[in-house]
Design a protein around this motif. Sequence first.
Motif, PDB file in Angstrom:
ATOM      1  N   ARG A   5       4.747   9.797  -3.793  1.00  0.00           N
ATOM      2  CA  ARG A   5       4.262   8.694  -2.972  1.00  0.00           C
ATOM      3  C   ARG A   5       2.739   8.769  -2.780  1.00  0.00           C
ATOM      4  NH1 ARG A   5       1.502   6.412  -0.657  1.00  0.00           N
ATOM      5  NH2 ARG A   5       1.564   5.242   1.277  1.00  0.00           N
ATOM      6  N   HIS A   8       4.491   0.316   2.487  1.00  0.00           N
ATOM      7  CA  HIS A   8       5.150   0.698   3.735  1.00  0.00           C
ATOM      8  C   HIS A   8       5.995  -0.512   4.121  1.00  0.00           C
ATOM      9  CE1 HIS A   8       1.691   3.383   3.529  1.00  0.00           C
ATOM     10  NE2 HIS A   8       0.918   2.333   3.567  1.00  0.00           N
ATOM     11  N   ASN A  48       4.018  -4.076   4.587  1.00  0.00           N
ATOM     12  CA  ASN A  48       2.717  -3.755   3.990  1.00  0.00           C
ATOM     13  C   ASN A  48       2.909  -3.340   2.534  1.00  0.00           C
ATOM     14  OD1 ASN A  48       0.104  -1.290   4.886  1.00  0.00           O
ATOM     15  ND2 ASN A  48       0.126  -2.900   3.367  1.00  0.00           N
ATOM     16  N   HIS A  79       1.240  -2.441  -1.198  1.00  0.00           N
ATOM     17  CA  HIS A  79       0.061  -2.056  -1.984  1.00  0.00           C
ATOM     18  C   HIS A  79       0.326  -2.423  -3.433  1.00  0.00           C
ATOM     19  CE1 HIS A  79      -1.945  -0.111   1.290  1.00  0.00           C
ATOM     20  NE2 HIS A  79      -1.011   0.801   1.458  1.00  0.00           N
ATOM     21  N   GLU A 127      -3.904  -2.946   6.395  1.00  0.00           N
ATOM     22  CA  GLU A 127      -4.335  -1.726   7.077  1.00  0.00           C
ATOM     23  C   GLU A 127      -5.715  -1.229   6.667  1.00  0.00           C
ATOM     24  OE1 GLU A 127      -1.540   1.406   6.273  1.00  0.00           O
ATOM     25  OE2 GLU A 127      -1.897   1.362   4.118  1.00  0.00           O
ATOM     26  N   HIS A 128      -6.308  -1.738   5.615  1.00  0.00           N
ATOM     27  CA  HIS A 128      -7.597  -1.192   5.165  1.00  0.00           C
ATOM     28  C   HIS A 128      -8.802  -1.881   5.792  1.00  0.00           C
ATOM     29  CE1 HIS A 128      -5.613   0.422   1.208  1.00  0.00           C
ATOM     30  NE2 HIS A 128      -5.240   1.088   2.288  1.00  0.00           N
TER      31      HIS A 128
HETATM   32 ZN    ZN Z   1      -1.115   2.460   2.881  1.00  0.00          ZN
END
Ligand code: ZN
Length: 460
Positions: free
Chosen positions: A327, A377, A382, A384, A416-417
Motif C-alpha cells: 500500500r 482511502h 478518497n 488516488h 487531502e493534499h
Molecule cells: Zn492518501
Amino acid sequence: MISTPLRKLDTLADTLSSLTPNDDLQRYCQDASGLTASGKPALVLRPRNTAEVSEIVCACHHEGRSLTIQGGRTGMAGAAVPNAGDVVLSLEHMNRIEALDTLGGTVTVQAGVILEALCRQVEEQGWYFPLDCGARGSCQIGGNIATNAGGNRVLRYGTMRELVLGLEVVLADGTVLSMMNKGLKNNTGLDLKHLFIGTEGTLGIITRAVLRLFPKPDRRDSALVALDSFDQLTSLLKAARAHLPSLSSFEVMWNNYLQAAARVLHKPAPFDGAYALYVLIETEGMESGTTRHELEAFLSGLIDTGLARDVILPQTHEQAAQLWKLRDAIGEILLTMQPYVAFDVGIPLHELPGFIERVTARLTQTWPQAQNLLFGHLGDGNLHLSTGPHAQSDLYAVESTVYQEVERVGGSISAEHGIGRIKKPFLHHSRSADELALMADIKRLLDGDELLNRQRLLDL
Ligand code: ZN
C-alpha cells in the motif's frame, strides 16, 4: 517586490539562526510536490518561539516583504515552495512538546514538532495520536494542520481538523491570536481556528496547537481481502462498518496498482490468482478485548456469503507489515512513471465506478502510452489516481481531463493534499464563483497585502 534594504530584518537575521543566499538553500527551495522555486529566497529565518515569529512578521509587514511559511516541506501541492526573493519562515526550530495532559488526553505543541516524534512521545504516556501518513518521519504538526492532513485512519478518527482543539496563530500584521482551547465542546460563536486549518498558511502562521489524544490501542490487526467487483467492495465496506467497531483503515488497491507495487518491491503478488480489487482492512483495539476475534469471525463469513473471493490474515506483525508495504509503495512506483500526475480526488462512493470508467477511457484514448493506477482511502471516498508517463507538455491537459470528470460528479479536486500552487488553476472545478469570492474577501480582510504564502490557493 520592494528594493529597500532589509533593515529590521537584517537585525533579526543576526539572532534567528538565519541562512542567506550564500548558504546552501536548496532544501528550502522545493517540497515533495516536485516543484522547485524559480529563484532563491532572500533569507531563511528559523525562529524558536511565537514572539520571534511575530517580530519577523511585523518587520516583513513594515518593509512589505512577502513570506513563505515552511514546515517539513512534504506537501504535494507546492505551497511551501518560495517565490524568488521571499523571506522563508521555517518552523523547524519550534519543535517543543510543551505539555501532555494525561488526565484530559490533550497535548500542547509548537508547530514544528515532527508527527512521528509526537506519536512516539504520547505513546510512552499511554496515549495515542492517530494521524498517520507516509511522510510521518518529516512532516510537521503545523503543516499537518495548515493542509488539514488526512491519511490512513481518517475513517475512524477524522482528518487533522477533527484532532485540533486549540490553535495559536500569528496574523499578517504580527498580532498573536491565541485560541488555545482544550475542551471538546466550546460553543462561543465563530470557531476561528477553522479559518487557519486547511488554508495552507494564506491567512496566518500556525505557531502552537492543542491536539486531541485517544487511549492507546495495544493491538493492531490487518487483513488483505480480494474482490471480483466494485459491487462487492461497497457491500464489504458497509459490512465492515457494521460489524467491526474497531475498524481503523479501509484501503483499496486496484489490480494494476497491486501488481505494480509487487514489481517495484521485487516481491511475488500476495495471492496466487489476480482479482479486480484488494482491500487492506485494519482494526485497532485492546489485547484483552474482542478485536482479533471479531476480525476473524468477520473474515471467515466473507467468503461463505460471497462478499469476497480470498483473504489473507497475517499471523505476525512482520507479515502484516509486508501487506502495508504494498500500500505504501506509491513513492517507488511513481519513480517509474515520470513525468506523471498523481491525483488526490474525493468522489461520492456511488459515483465512483462511473467516474473511474469515464476517466480511464478518456485517458487511455488520448494517451495510450500511460499507465493509470488506482488506489485510495475508499472508506473516505478518497481516490488516488496516478497516470504516467506523459509528455511534460501534456500534463495540463491530463489534469483538465480528470478535473472535468470530478466536477461532473460533484467531487473534490483535492481530498487531502490541498491546493497550493499546483491545483490553483483548477479550483473552480470544485468551488463555485460565490465561494471563491468569499474566500478572496476573507484573504483581503486578514492579509490584503498578500504577505503570507502569496500565489497559493487563490489570487486576489
Ligand atoms: Zn492518501
